[in-house]
Design a protein around this motif. Structure first.
Motif, mmCIF file in Angstrom:
data_model
loop_
_atom_site.group_PDB
_atom_site.id
_atom_site.type_symbol
_atom_site.label_atom_id
_atom_site.label_comp_id
_atom_site.label_asym_id
_atom_site.label_seq_id
_atom_site.Cartn_x
_atom_site.Cartn_y
_atom_site.Cartn_z
ATOM 1 N N PRO A 3 0.961 -1.591 0.130
ATOM 2 C CA PRO A 3 -0.237 0.234 -0.245
ATOM 3 C C PRO A 3 0.486 1.394 -0.095
ATOM 4 C CG PRO A 3 -0.831 -1.366 1.135
ATOM 5 C CD PRO A 3 -0.076 -1.919 1.334
ATOM 6 N N ARG A 4 2.116 1.978 0.350
ATOM 7 C CA ARG A 4 2.759 2.796 0.515
ATOM 8 C C ARG A 4 3.669 2.673 0.206
ATOM 9 N NH1 ARG A 4 0.940 5.249 5.942
ATOM 10 N NH2 ARG A 4 0.153 2.814 6.973
ATOM 11 N N SER A 5 4.128 1.637 -1.240
ATOM 12 C CA SER A 5 4.574 1.374 -2.731
ATOM 13 C C SER A 5 4.104 2.394 -3.218
ATOM 14 C CB SER A 5 5.259 0.489 -2.837
ATOM 15 O OG SER A 5 3.691 -0.037 -3.381
ATOM 16 N N LYS A 6 5.474 2.430 -4.017
ATOM 17 C CA LYS A 6 4.845 3.697 -5.143
ATOM 18 C C LYS A 6 4.336 3.098 -6.572
ATOM 19 C CE LYS A 6 8.420 7.730 -4.127
ATOM 20 N NZ LYS A 6 9.282 7.566 -3.439
ATOM 21 N N PHE A 7 3.041 3.043 -6.778
ATOM 22 C CA PHE A 7 2.543 2.794 -7.785
ATOM 23 C C PHE A 7 1.476 3.685 -8.128
ATOM 24 C CE2 PHE A 7 -1.759 1.081 -6.430
ATOM 25 C CZ PHE A 7 -1.546 1.059 -5.115
ATOM 26 N N ASP A 8 0.998 3.610 -9.524
ATOM 27 C CA ASP A 8 0.083 4.007 -10.343
ATOM 28 C C ASP A 8 -1.326 3.767 -9.612
ATOM 29 O OD1 ASP A 8 -1.227 6.327 -11.107
ATOM 30 O OD2 ASP A 8 -0.934 5.948 -13.150
ATOM 31 N N VAL A 9 -1.496 4.744 -8.404
ATOM 32 C CA VAL A 9 -2.899 4.271 -7.719
ATOM 33 C C VAL A 9 -4.020 4.478 -8.378
ATOM 34 C CG1 VAL A 9 -3.619 5.906 -6.485
ATOM 35 C CG2 VAL A 9 -4.569 3.871 -5.454
ATOM 36 N N PHE A 10 -4.274 5.103 -10.030
ATOM 37 C CA PHE A 10 -5.518 5.406 -10.420
ATOM 38 C C PHE A 10 -5.240 4.605 -11.367
ATOM 39 C CE2 PHE A 10 -3.432 9.220 -8.183
ATOM 40 C CZ PHE A 10 -5.203 9.285 -7.511
ATOM 41 N N LEU A 17 -3.418 8.703 -1.994
ATOM 42 C CA LEU A 17 -4.806 8.809 -1.328
ATOM 43 C C LEU A 17 -5.000 9.533 -0.277
ATOM 44 C CD1 LEU A 17 -5.970 4.664 -2.131
ATOM 45 C CD2 LEU A 17 -6.019 7.391 -3.833
ATOM 46 N N ILE A 18 -3.483 9.154 0.692
ATOM 47 C CA ILE A 18 -3.166 9.872 1.998
ATOM 48 C C ILE A 18 -3.796 11.924 1.494
ATOM 49 C CG2 ILE A 18 -1.731 11.327 3.597
ATOM 50 C CD1 ILE A 18 -0.487 8.532 4.100
ATOM 51 N N ALA A 19 -3.253 12.109 0.564
ATOM 52 C CA ALA A 19 -3.121 13.735 0.050
ATOM 53 C C ALA A 19 -4.597 13.882 -0.270
ATOM 54 C CB ALA A 19 -2.003 13.611 -0.887
ATOM 55 N N ALA A 40 -0.603 23.309 -1.203
ATOM 56 C CA ALA A 40 0.326 23.294 -3.016
ATOM 57 C C ALA A 40 0.696 21.881 -2.208
ATOM 58 C CB ALA A 40 1.303 24.415 -2.992
ATOM 59 N N ASP A 41 1.490 21.635 -1.712
ATOM 60 C CA ASP A 41 2.009 20.230 -1.343
ATOM 61 C C ASP A 41 1.752 19.211 -1.157
ATOM 62 O OD1 ASP A 41 4.606 21.680 -0.351
ATOM 63 O OD2 ASP A 41 4.284 21.341 1.804
ATOM 64 N N LEU A 42 0.305 19.436 -0.857
ATOM 65 C CA LEU A 42 -0.980 18.186 -1.277
ATOM 66 C C LEU A 42 -1.093 17.688 -2.507
ATOM 67 C CD1 LEU A 42 -3.367 18.636 1.780
ATOM 68 C CD2 LEU A 42 -1.421 17.226 1.428
ATOM 69 N N ILE A 43 -1.079 18.590 -3.526
ATOM 70 C CA ILE A 43 -1.698 18.719 -4.956
ATOM 71 C C ILE A 43 0.178 18.902 -5.571
ATOM 72 C CG2 ILE A 43 -2.086 20.436 -6.831
ATOM 73 C CD1 ILE A 43 -3.942 22.120 -5.192
ATOM 74 N N ARG A 44 0.760 18.437 -5.259
ATOM 75 C CA ARG A 44 1.808 17.657 -5.632
ATOM 76 C C ARG A 44 2.686 16.235 -5.743
ATOM 77 N NH1 ARG A 44 5.229 21.961 -5.579
ATOM 78 N NH2 ARG A 44 5.480 21.516 -2.670
ATOM 79 N N ALA A 45 1.224 16.164 -3.685
ATOM 80 C CA ALA A 45 1.678 14.534 -3.593
ATOM 81 C C ALA A 45 1.161 13.448 -3.832
ATOM 82 C CB ALA A 45 1.595 14.396 -2.231
ATOM 83 N N VAL A 46 -0.497 14.328 -4.214
ATOM 84 C CA VAL A 46 -1.283 13.820 -5.576
ATOM 85 C C VAL A 46 -1.009 12.971 -7.008
ATOM 86 C CG1 VAL A 46 -3.636 13.677 -6.697
ATOM 87 C CG2 VAL A 46 -3.288 14.403 -3.909
ATOM 88 N N GLY A 47 -0.324 14.303 -7.445
ATOM 89 C CA GLY A 47 0.420 14.443 -8.236
ATOM 90 C C GLY A 47 -0.461 14.538 -10.279
ATOM 91 N N ILE A 84 -14.562 17.945 -5.687
ATOM 92 C CA ILE A 84 -12.296 17.617 -5.679
ATOM 93 C C ILE A 84 -11.794 16.422 -6.750
ATOM 94 C CG2 ILE A 84 -10.740 15.652 -4.488
ATOM 95 C CD1 ILE A 84 -13.429 16.080 -1.805
ATOM 96 N N ARG A 85 -13.033 16.076 -7.484
ATOM 97 C CA ARG A 85 -12.357 15.175 -8.579
ATOM 98 C C ARG A 85 -12.133 16.884 -9.786
ATOM 99 N NH1 ARG A 85 -15.501 12.877 -14.374
ATOM 100 N NH2 ARG A 85 -14.108 12.222 -15.075
ATOM 101 N N TRP A 86 -12.788 17.700 -9.554
ATOM 102 C CA TRP A 86 -12.422 18.647 -10.934
ATOM 103 C C TRP A 86 -10.527 19.328 -10.860
ATOM 104 C CZ3 TRP A 86 -14.589 23.837 -10.462
ATOM 105 C CH2 TRP A 86 -14.319 24.892 -12.120
ATOM 106 N N LEU A 87 -10.606 20.156 -9.143
ATOM 107 C CA LEU A 87 -9.565 20.437 -8.656
ATOM 108 C C LEU A 87 -8.381 19.517 -8.997
ATOM 109 C CD1 LEU A 87 -11.185 22.413 -5.609
ATOM 110 C CD2 LEU A 87 -10.647 23.469 -7.962
ATOM 111 N N LEU A 88 -8.632 18.149 -8.754
ATOM 112 C CA LEU A 88 -7.421 17.392 -8.608
ATOM 113 C C LEU A 88 -7.245 16.514 -9.688
ATOM 114 C CD1 LEU A 88 -7.556 16.238 -4.603
ATOM 115 C CD2 LEU A 88 -6.213 18.281 -5.774
#
Lengths: 433, 433
Positions: free
Chosen positions: B101-108, B129-131, B257-264, B408-412
């Protein structure tokens, strides 16, 4: 312009909108009380000088929405009042409801209760109920701000859930896509998963209970304030709850004095006296049996018994170590007395009863298994995700859950939780309006 | 101490807790990524000097919760890292879930979607998802603060209701005390009664739809932001919505800004460009038919057609005057074109579709009667209270309603609304976890 704003413009001509709350016709001079959400003002119409306005005002029914133009003058009682030069009916009330919603009657009097509940859509215009709704809004803001300032993240757990905290027959069940599921009784299962990701989370939203208790502290739909955080002990969560309750009391006294006055039943500041006295469940049972309020170890403590303990300790007070027989499975068993859990209940003052519970929650999957077996939940596929969370490196966590309406009832000294929310959903009462 | 706090203590000895997100064993030196809600840090364990610690670290399974003691040093990549002198497993993960779960994979990535949804209780530990969850919490705070600053009162409408806004077969129904009732589709009926008492009210809470649409913008349970206020016109509520959306965009850019970056996935700031272009429904239909996107007057405008109009106007944009045939009964009929209502829909950019609707709502009981007859709701006893409100001096009022997850979907720039909430409830998908 609101009624309050208009009233403050001494000597000026004003125009504002409101509802006709009361009319007193003294023959030749008529007094109209015009009200809106900000308050009420007396409007004066004199027959001699009114040029037909007197007849217009006479024909307006109670609760009609009107626009008033007039001059603000000092009244005899010291309050400003309005001498009308025009009154226009924006929307006429066609069907009288008695007592008139905006009139001064005791909305909490039991003899009005059924009528008020049946016509809540109109009686929410009553000044006392308006004040409660405004107080509720302010209170929610105070609570959330406290959480935000203490690094909690707001987390919205789902309402539709396969997993009930208590027995399924005390839940409201619903069929969705052919599945038999439930409306949430408690966000706890989702919050403990969320805490494993977010550390400190809170949830404010509706919870549902299908219980049959018709007490003054139960509704089938209510708002539930839940928080969950990693690490820490039962004493930590007790300290946290005392801090938040004392903060709420203080902030309400600072910011809500006008609203409290408008509700008209005083304010209970007992929650500010922290720390609250604590009694172990075992000692509570001993005391109750000594004073002939018979209580068997392992049973819940009833309303009468809570009152006896309030006489002993003052309120609010903690009952620490609730028996495993009455608590659902998620809570840690006390290692020093395996008959009880690491749960404590906060009982309020003035016979308002239980406000909330705090707990150390189980992180160890073996203890979870033991408790789920004991409560008959182990075999159900609905709880697989709860087991997963506990098998996936689950950090110890602590939690509390509080009913918003119980908090409001206690603070505002209301006779029943049903007055702490609009459109209350009560046991064995039609869902209407 | 959080991981982020620990990482900042250069040169110091620290102790902190987190989860094992990744392990890289280079033979003789091992790198552990330890993560919590604040971030992730690299912990170094060297076999030669570790005194048994290497073997301990080797045996820890992914996602186990650990306590780390060590010295903070500058790492090769410029980030601080931790040289461990002790690692203790607080809670061992017994059952691996892949990808971790905490690894870097494309969750989307669509190929993970079923697995992630089925194991959401674990995948909410994923950094993206945390972000999103943190962003959601911040967003709710921003929205509510705007309402409070603009004199709106938070009002909690009930979830259990006899009165559906849309057809009953698009609602989730539930039996309570032998009555067949519904989960709310919209708080509007209660908010319009509340506005008659409180002037300006908002409601943020769950709404439910039993619709069968499997699009990327529908869930059966979602959070609904609703507001209702007295007096004013459709233009007033359009202005108010543009103000709130532009405010949200600005505040997110400042604070998230940090959260937006983390969502990626970037951030959509199109909502800041107010005022948005407007097209009448009638003109929209003409345009669509001209470009061979056939749409009959009186029908809803589909997703493809929304896209064609976005190409014409840019987004977001308003469609003004939605036909009475597709709108439910509470909205005012346009006096200048009785085929349409005084409703406008806001369509977003980037093909995200409808975000919200605004409306002038009916205050006149005769117009209400006409529209309720037209929609087949007049005879139902469930709507008696709605009629009462309109017969009791009902002031004109305006309203809007917006889906939080759509925002949220639109903004992110998320591929589906299901990523905008934890534990999404989707059409034709099992209610689990």
């Amino acid at each position: 312009m609101t009624v309050r704003e208009a009233t403050s413009q001494a000597g000026r001509d004003v125009s504002f909108r409101g509802w006709l709350a009361q009319r007193r016709d003294h023959g030749g001079v008529m007094f109209l009380d015009i009200a809106d959400s900000s308050g009420s003002v007396q409007v004066v119409v004199e027959a001699e000088t009114s040029n037909g306005l007197y007849e217009t005002a006479e024909a307006i029914s109670h609760e009609s929405c009107v626009e008033v133009n007039g001059r603000v003058v000092a009244g005899r009682a010291g309050n400003n009042e309005i001498v009308a030069n025009d009154i226009r009916c924006i929307s006429s009330a066609r069907k009288p409801v008695l007592p008139y919603p905006r009139s001064k009657f005791d909305v909490f009097d039991e003899k009005h209760a059924d009528h008020v509940l049946r016509n809540y859509h109109l009686y929410m215009r009553n000044p006392q109920l308006i004040a409660i709704m405004r107080f509720r809004s302010e209170l929610m803001r105070i609570v959330r701000d406290w959480f935000y300032e203490n690094d909690f993240i707001e987390f919205n757990a789902p309402i539709l859930t396969p997993a009930t905290l208590y027995e399924e027959d005390t839940a409201l069940n619903i069929e969705v896509h052919g599945e038999n599921i439930f409306l949430t009784q408690c966000a706890g299962f989702y919050l403990e998963a969320a805490a494993q990701a977010l550390d400190r989370v809170f949830n404010m939203g509706p919870s549902f209970r299908g219980e049959t208790s018709r007490s003054k502290r139960h509704m089938i739909e209510y708002w539930h304030i839940k928080a969950e955080m990693l690490h820490g002990s039962r004493n930590d969560i007790i300290d946290l709850v005392e801090a938040i309750v004392a903060h709420i009391v203080e902030q309400c006294q600072i910011g809500c004095a006008d609203l409290i006055r408008a509700v008209g039943r005083g304010f209970c500041a007992d929650g500010a006296r922290i720390p609250y006295p604590r009694i172990s469940y075992a000692d509570a049972v001993d005391h109750l049996n000594r004073v002939k309020c018979q209580t068997n170890f392992g049973e819940g403590i009833g309303a009468d018994a809570e009152g006896v303990l309030e006489d002993l300790l003052g309120g609010p007070y903690w009952i620490v170590g609730i028996p495993r027989s009455v608590e659902p499975f998620p809570y840690v068993i006390d290692p020093d007395d395996r008959r009880v859990t690491m749960v404590a209940d906060l009982i309020t003052s003035n016979r308002c009863g239980e406000l909330l519970g705090v707990a150390e929650k189980i992180s160890d999957p073996d203890m979870l298994c033991e408790r789920m077996m004991e409560k008959g939940k182990w075999e159900s596929p609905s709880y697989e995700f709860v087991k997963d969370v506990h098998q996936a490196g689950c950090a110890p966590h602590i939690a509390f859950g509080m009913g918003l309406e119980r908090l409001i009832r206690w603070l505002l000294n209301l006779p029943h939780v049903r007055y702490a929310t609009a459109f209350p959903r009560l046991v064995r009462r039609s869902i209407y309006p």
